[in-house]
Design an enzyme around this catalytic site. Sequence first.
Site, PDB file in Angstrom:
ATOM      1  N   HIS A 189      19.056  -2.818 -42.934  1.00 41.35           N
ATOM      2  CA  HIS A 189      18.799  -3.318 -41.575  1.00 41.35           C
ATOM      3  C   HIS A 189      17.925  -2.354 -40.765  1.00 41.35           C
ATOM      4  O   HIS A 189      18.459  -1.587 -39.961  1.00 41.35           O
ATOM      5  CB  HIS A 189      20.131  -3.486 -40.824  1.00 41.35           C
ATOM      6  CG  HIS A 189      20.985  -4.595 -41.335  1.00 41.35           C
ATOM      7  ND1 HIS A 189      20.980  -5.851 -40.765  1.00 41.35           N
ATOM      8  CD2 HIS A 189      21.869  -4.643 -42.348  1.00 41.35           C
ATOM      9  CE1 HIS A 189      21.831  -6.631 -41.418  1.00 41.35           C
ATOM     10  NE2 HIS A 189      22.388  -5.922 -42.381  1.00 41.35           N
ATOM     11  N   GLU A 212      16.236  -2.956 -38.240  1.00 41.52           N
ATOM     12  CA  GLU A 212      16.288  -3.272 -36.797  1.00 41.52           C
ATOM     13  C   GLU A 212      17.386  -2.464 -36.098  1.00 41.52           C
ATOM     14  O   GLU A 212      17.435  -2.425 -34.873  1.00 41.52           O
ATOM     15  CB  GLU A 212      16.476  -4.786 -36.578  1.00 41.52           C
ATOM     16  CG  GLU A 212      17.893  -5.330 -36.763  1.00 41.52           C
ATOM     17  CD  GLU A 212      18.340  -5.487 -38.214  1.00 41.52           C
ATOM     18  OE1 GLU A 212      17.560  -5.121 -39.130  1.00 41.52           O
ATOM     19  OE2 GLU A 212      19.475  -5.964 -38.429  1.00 41.52           O
ATOM     20  N   CYS A 227      18.727  -8.289 -45.525  1.00 41.30           N
ATOM     21  CA  CYS A 227      20.120  -8.460 -45.959  1.00 41.30           C
ATOM     22  C   CYS A 227      20.434  -9.918 -46.313  1.00 41.30           C
ATOM     23  O   CYS A 227      19.980 -10.381 -47.343  1.00 41.30           O
ATOM     24  CB  CYS A 227      21.072  -7.858 -44.940  1.00 41.30           C
ATOM     25  SG  CYS A 227      22.646  -7.409 -45.692  1.00 41.30           S
ATOM     26  N   ARG A 287      25.369 -10.154 -54.466  1.00 33.53           N
ATOM     27  CA  ARG A 287      25.869 -10.052 -53.087  1.00 33.53           C
ATOM     28  C   ARG A 287      26.947  -8.976 -53.009  1.00 33.53           C
ATOM     29  O   ARG A 287      27.668  -8.745 -53.970  1.00 33.53           O
ATOM     30  CB  ARG A 287      26.463 -11.385 -52.624  1.00 33.53           C
ATOM     31  CG  ARG A 287      25.413 -12.418 -52.314  1.00 33.53           C
ATOM     32  CD  ARG A 287      26.055 -13.730 -51.918  1.00 33.53           C
ATOM     33  NE  ARG A 287      26.787 -13.645 -50.651  1.00 33.53           N
ATOM     34  CZ  ARG A 287      27.598 -14.596 -50.221  1.00 33.53           C
ATOM     35  NH1 ARG A 287      27.809 -15.676 -50.932  1.00 33.53           N
ATOM     36  NH2 ARG A 287      28.206 -14.452 -49.066  1.00 33.53           N
TER      37      ARG A 287
END
Length: 197
Positions: A177, A179, A79, A107
């Site tokens: 993401h 994670e 990200c 972005r």
Amino acid sequence: MTTIGVLAVQGDVREHRAMLEQVGTDTVDVRYVDELDGIDGLVIPGGESTAIINLLKRQELVEPLRAQIAEGLPVYGSCAGMILLSDKVEGREDQELLGGMDIAVKRNAFGRQVASFEAPVYCQTIGDEPFHGIFIRAPWAEVIGDGVKVLGTVTDHEGQTRAVALRQGSLFVTAFHPELTDDTRMHEYFVREIVQS
Ligand code: GLN
């Protein structure tokens, strides 16, 4: 033993370390320049790219990181980490970045009104089973240089296919993401195919 540093100025540092440990590496936080010594790879977690670059400046990490990237240190940016590793931000050519990957990112590309969403990411490199992509004010790669490989794509709200996982040499980025899931395949890809290969 492979040791991966996790840039610990903002974002999901603990979650990235946990995933990296699950795929069998040692991990360390990186906040100061001497902590770059002895790492085999680095993860740059998400957050806010403008805030992260300012924190990196304060820690005098910008030039050392650029030098390590140029020397081929394997780096995985998620990200905001993807934004920092790209050479350019569309429409914000003045935004300071670490750079290294020949892409221009947009972005907050999926729209500010949909701050976050979840969608399957198709990524043949890691297998047939799509990856559960968690996108939080995420970018996509808008312009992609010849030397860059698109590894994963997602369908945006208008039905367009967008590049959200890419690799160029020792640099790997995802707009989402991993994670925040319990799927270690992205970290495993980074460790096995880039750091240890
Ligand atoms: N929108 C953020 C930026 O532009 C990135 C968001 C994230 O890392 N989750 O830096």
